[in-house]
Design a protein around this motif. Structure first.
Motif, mmCIF file in Angstrom:
data_model
loop_
_atom_site.group_PDB
_atom_site.id
_atom_site.type_symbol
_atom_site.label_atom_id
_atom_site.label_comp_id
_atom_site.label_asym_id
_atom_site.label_seq_id
_atom_site.Cartn_x
_atom_site.Cartn_y
_atom_site.Cartn_z
ATOM 1 N N ALA A 56 10.161 8.589 -52.713
ATOM 2 C CA ALA A 56 10.121 7.406 -51.857
ATOM 3 C C ALA A 56 11.315 7.422 -50.909
ATOM 4 O O ALA A 56 12.438 7.686 -51.325
ATOM 5 C CB ALA A 56 10.147 6.143 -52.717
ATOM 6 N N LYS A 57 11.056 7.152 -49.643
ATOM 7 C CA LYS A 57 12.123 7.130 -48.645
ATOM 8 C C LYS A 57 12.666 5.706 -48.531
ATOM 9 O O LYS A 57 11.948 4.781 -48.157
ATOM 10 C CB LYS A 57 11.587 7.599 -47.293
ATOM 11 N N VAL A 58 13.943 5.556 -48.889
ATOM 12 C CA VAL A 58 14.563 4.231 -48.909
ATOM 13 C C VAL A 58 15.778 4.210 -47.978
ATOM 14 O O VAL A 58 16.688 5.028 -48.117
ATOM 15 C CB VAL A 58 14.999 3.844 -50.341
ATOM 16 N N ALA A 59 15.767 3.291 -47.033
ATOM 17 C CA ALA A 59 16.901 3.119 -46.110
ATOM 18 C C ALA A 59 17.830 2.053 -46.670
ATOM 19 O O ALA A 59 17.387 0.933 -46.973
ATOM 20 C CB ALA A 59 16.403 2.721 -44.728
ATOM 21 N N VAL A 60 19.103 2.391 -46.827
ATOM 22 C CA VAL A 60 20.091 1.472 -47.406
ATOM 23 C C VAL A 60 21.084 1.088 -46.305
ATOM 24 O O VAL A 60 21.893 1.907 -45.873
ATOM 25 C CB VAL A 60 20.838 2.123 -48.583
ATOM 26 N N PHE A 61 21.019 -0.162 -45.877
ATOM 27 C CA PHE A 61 21.892 -0.645 -44.807
ATOM 28 C C PHE A 61 23.038 -1.441 -45.424
ATOM 29 O O PHE A 61 22.818 -2.470 -46.065
ATOM 30 C CB PHE A 61 21.091 -1.511 -43.830
ATOM 31 N N LEU A 62 24.256 -0.951 -45.221
ATOM 32 C CA LEU A 62 25.431 -1.537 -45.849
ATOM 33 C C LEU A 62 26.311 -2.247 -44.830
ATOM 34 O O LEU A 62 26.406 -1.832 -43.671
ATOM 35 C CB LEU A 62 26.238 -0.461 -46.562
ATOM 36 N N LEU A 63 26.984 -3.290 -45.283
ATOM 37 C CA LEU A 63 27.895 -4.052 -44.436
ATOM 38 C C LEU A 63 28.947 -3.158 -43.814
ATOM 39 O O LEU A 63 29.137 -3.147 -42.588
ATOM 40 C CB LEU A 63 28.581 -5.138 -45.270
ATOM 41 N N ASP A 64 29.648 -2.403 -44.665
ATOM 42 C CA ASP A 64 30.757 -1.587 -44.179
ATOM 43 C C ASP A 64 31.142 -0.593 -45.273
ATOM 44 O O ASP A 64 31.376 -0.984 -46.414
ATOM 45 C CB ASP A 64 31.960 -2.480 -43.838
ATOM 46 N N PHE A 65 31.206 0.683 -44.929
ATOM 47 C CA PHE A 65 31.588 1.702 -45.912
ATOM 48 C C PHE A 65 33.015 1.497 -46.415
ATOM 49 O O PHE A 65 33.387 2.021 -47.467
ATOM 50 C CB PHE A 65 31.486 3.104 -45.293
ATOM 51 N N ASN A 66 33.833 0.757 -45.670
ATOM 52 C CA ASN A 66 35.225 0.549 -46.065
ATOM 53 C C ASN A 66 35.389 -0.555 -47.101
ATOM 54 O O ASN A 66 36.490 -0.748 -47.625
ATOM 55 C CB ASN A 66 36.081 0.209 -44.835
ATOM 56 N N ASP A 67 34.325 -1.279 -47.390
ATOM 57 C CA ASP A 67 34.373 -2.305 -48.438
ATOM 58 C C ASP A 67 34.297 -1.608 -49.793
ATOM 59 O O ASP A 67 33.346 -0.889 -50.094
ATOM 60 C CB ASP A 67 33.201 -3.284 -48.269
ATOM 61 N N ASP A 68 35.315 -1.810 -50.635
ATOM 62 C CA ASP A 68 35.410 -1.067 -51.894
ATOM 63 C C ASP A 68 34.195 -1.265 -52.794
ATOM 64 O O ASP A 68 33.661 -0.300 -53.350
ATOM 65 C CB ASP A 68 36.683 -1.477 -52.654
#
Length: 365
Positions: free
Chosen positions: A39-51
Motif C-alpha cells: 500500500a502506498k501511504v503518503a505521510v505529511f509531517l509538520l516539521d522534520f525538526n520536531d523531535d
C-alpha cells in the motif's frame, strides 16, 4: 450447408469464449498484482525538526520493515509552512496514493485540505495536531483523527511538580513566600490538546493544596520562541520564576537553553528551576538524567505508529478503521485517544536515579 453453419457458429462461440477468458485472466492478473503490491501511504509531517514528530516517523519506518511488502511510507517535511504542505499533498494525490497520514501544519486550514483529499476519494488519518473542531473530519466519511488525552498529560506534569515541591520546596521556593510561582509554556492558544494539558495541570496543582501563582502564559510550540520568551520573562521576573511547565519537550528544551545562559540548570541545585515537559524525547530524557530538567510525560511514538498502521490498513481495505483492533472512538465518533499514563522523572534536588512512574487511568483506546 447446415453442418457448415453449425461449425462456423461453434468456432465463433469458441473464439468469443477464449477472448472472454483472456480478458478475465488479465483482470485477475491485475487484481493479484494489486493485492500483492504494498500500500502506498503518503505521510505529511509538520516539521522534520520536531523531535517527537521525528520519533513517529522513525517508528513508522520500523513498522514498515516489520510488515515487509504490505506498506510503503513516503515522508514529506511541511517545514511548518502550510503552503509547502499543500503543494506536497497536491503532488502526492496527483501521483496516486492509497492513504494519507496528515500531521497538519495549520489546524484552522483542515477543511480546505480535507476537501481536496475528498475529491480524490483517498482515506485520510489526521494525527497529533487536532483540527480546531471535528467538523472537517466529520465532513468526509473516510477520515479519522488519532491523538492523545491532553488532560492525562497535564495531570502527570502537575504530579511531577507537586512531588518535587513537597520534597524540595526549600530549593524551589526562591523568594521563600511558600507560593509556587510558575510559567506555563502552553503551545498554540487555540489548540484543544494544549488547552486541556494546561487546564488539567493547573487544576491538579490547585487540588494538591499547594499555593500557586501563574507568572505568565506563553503560546506556540517552537523551541526558538520558548527560548526567546523565557529570556524575556527572566529579565522581567527573575527569582519570581520557580517552576516552568511546558506542554511539550520542544518548548521545555528552549526554556532550559535560555535558563542556562543565566547560569541556571547546569547542575548547581541552588540555581535550578524545575522544568517539566511532554513527549519524553531522547534529548529531554538526557537532560533529566543530568539533573537539568525535572521530568517529562511519555507520548508513545510507537503507539502512534501502530495505531496509524492498523487503522490505516483497515481503511485502505474499506473496513471500519477500528475493526479487529483494541481502539475505540471517543464521543466525537471520529477520534481515537491514545492514553498517557507514564512519565520520566528525576528530582535533581534529592539525587538518585531517574524513574519511570505511572498512574492508573481508564484505557480509552
Amino acid at each position: 450447408m447446415k453442418t457448415l453453419t453449425r461449425a462456423l457458429s461453434f468456432i465463433t462461440i469458441l473464439f468469443l469464449m477464449s477472448g472472454l477468458l483472456i480478458n478475465l485472466n488479465k483482470k485477475n492478473i491485475k487484481i493479484v498484482s494489486a493485492e500483492t503490491a504494498p500500500a502506498k501511504v503518503a505521510v505529511f509531517l509538520l516539521d522534520f525538526n520536531d523531535d517527537f514528530i521525528a520519533e513517529i516517523a522513525d517508528n513508522l519506518k520500523a513498522v514498515q520493515n516489520e510488515n515487509s511488502g504490505k506498506v510503503e511510507y513516503t515522508f514529506y517535511d511541511g517545514k511548518s509552512d502550510q503552503s509547502v504542505q499543500n503543494a506536497q499533498i497536491e503532488k502526492a494525490l496527483d501521483e496516486g496514493v492509497d492513504l494519507v497520514l496528515l500531521n497538519i501544519v495549520d489546524r484552522a486550514n483542515a477543511q480546505n485540505v480535507m476537501n481536496r483529499i475528498k475529491e480524490h476519494n483517498v482515506p485520510v488519518i489526521l494525527f497529533n495536531r487536532e483540527p480546531v473542531s471535528p467538523v472537517p473530519i466529520k465532513s468526509y466519511g473516510k477520515a479519522i483523527y488519532i491523538g492523545t488525552d491532553g488532560a492525562q498529560a497535564g495531570a502527570l506534569e502537575a504530579k511531577m511538580v507537586i512531588d518535587a515541591w513537597n520534597a524540595s520546596s526549600q530549593y524551589i521556593d526562591k523568594n521563600n513566600d511558600k507560593i509556587m510561582q510558575y510559567v506555563m509554556l502552553q503551545g498554540e492558544a487555540d489548540n484543544s490538546e494544549a488547552l486541556q494539558r494546561t487546564k488539567s495541570a493547573v487544576s491538579t496543582i490547585d487540588k494538591s493544596g499547594i499555593s500557586a501563582q501563574q507568572v505568565a502564559l506563553i503560546a506556540d510550540w517552537r523551541e526558538d520562541l520558548a527560548y526567546n520568551a523565557t529570556k524575556q520573562l527572566y529579565e522581567r521576573y527573575k527569582d519570581q520564576i520557580e517552576v516552568i511547565i511546558a506542554n511539550d519537550d520542544t518548548m521545555a528544551l528552549g526554556a532550559i537553553k535560555a535558563l542556562q545562559e543565566y547560569g541556571y540548570n547546569n547542575g548547581d541545585i541552588s540555581k535550578t528551576i524545575p522544568v517539566v515537559g511532554v513527549d519524553a524525547t531522547p534529548p529531554a530524557k538526557e537532560l533529566i538524567q543530568k539533573g537539568q530538567m525535572l521530568g517529562s510525560v511519555y507520548q508513545d511514538a510507537r503507539a502512534y505508529a501502530e495505531a496509524l498502521y492498523l487503522t490505516g490498513m483497515n481503511m485502505i481495505s474499506g473496513k471500519n478503521p477500528i475493526e479487529g483492533t483494541k481502539y475505540i472512538f471517543d464521543y466525537t465518533q471520529v477520534s481515537i485517544r491514545l492514553p498517557q499514563t507514564k512519565y520520566f522523572y528525576r528530582n535533581m534536588f534529592t539525587g538518585g536515579n531517574a524513574i519511570e512512574g505511572t498512574i492508573e487511568t481508564n484505557d480509552n483506546q
